[in-house]
Scaffold this motif. Structure first.
Motif, PDB file in Angstrom:
ATOM      1  N   ASP A   1     -10.500  -7.155   0.577  1.00 50.93           N
ATOM      2  CA  ASP A   1     -10.247  -5.854  -0.044  1.00 50.93           C
ATOM      3  C   ASP A   1      -8.785  -5.717  -0.452  1.00 50.93           C
ATOM      4  N   ARG A   2      -7.897  -6.301   0.309  1.00 50.66           N
ATOM      5  CA  ARG A   2      -6.473  -6.265  -0.038  1.00 50.66           C
ATOM      6  C   ARG A   2      -6.217  -7.041  -1.328  1.00 50.66           C
TER       7      ARG A   2
ATOM      8  N   GLU B   1      -6.148  -1.282   3.605  1.00 50.94           N
ATOM      9  CA  GLU B   1      -7.495  -1.734   3.959  1.00 50.94           C
ATOM     10  C   GLU B   1      -7.401  -2.854   4.979  1.00 50.94           C
TER      11      GLU B   1
ATOM     12  N   TYR C   1       0.839  -1.206   0.000  1.00 48.55           N
ATOM     13  CA  TYR C   1       0.000   0.000   0.000  1.00 48.55           C
ATOM     14  C   TYR C   1       0.870   1.250   0.000  1.00 48.55           C
TER      15      TYR C   1
END
Length: 144
Positions: free
Chosen positions: A38-39, A33, A25
């Motif tokens: 979601d990752r 997240e 990220y």
């Protein structure tokens, strides 16, 4: 090969001290997240595939040094199926060493291979130093 906690949770890089998710990220300067699903979507949106070199092995604990009797994932078929993959990046030295040993660096569709510093808590390099090396992902994705 995923560590004990990752296997237990059935998630890549599940150990709370593994820096993979913070680094990935950070490469894109985005907020991490919390939900694993979601990752995974985040990686997909960024055109990043994530897979282990090792399919299964014997190992006591989570250290790569303890890997024995490893069986490799069929990465040759994977690359033949996904011919748009141009780069392979290794999270640490063991992944690269085993890839070289069992697959080799002559996959026709792959243009470059990169060894990055391990995100494992066993690698005590400073976070900023690791992140700097991992920034190559952003550069490579701009070239696609």
């Amino acid at each position: 090969m995923p560590g004990v906690e990752s296997l237990r949770q059935n998630q890549y890089y599940a150990h709370k001290r593994n820096q993979f998710w913070d680094i990935i990220y950070g490469v894109f300067d985005e907020e991490k997240e919390e939900k694993y699903s979601d990752r995974v979507k985040f990686l997909n949106k960024k055109n990043i595939a994530l897979w282990d070199v090792i399919k299964q092995c014997e190992r006591e604990g989570s250290l790569d040094a303890n890997i024995r009797n490893e069986e490799m994932n069929n990465l040759k078929d994977f690359f033949n199926k996904y011919t748009n993959i141009q780069y392979v990046l290794f999270n640490g030295t063991t992944a690269k060493r085993l890839f070289k040993k069992y697959i080799g660096f002559n996959v026709p569709t792959i243009t470059n291979y990169y060894q990055l510093p391990s995100t494992s808590p066993a690698n005590t390099r400073p976070f900023k130093e690791k992140l700097q090396k991992w920034m190559i992902i952003k550069e490579l994705l701009c070239n696609i």
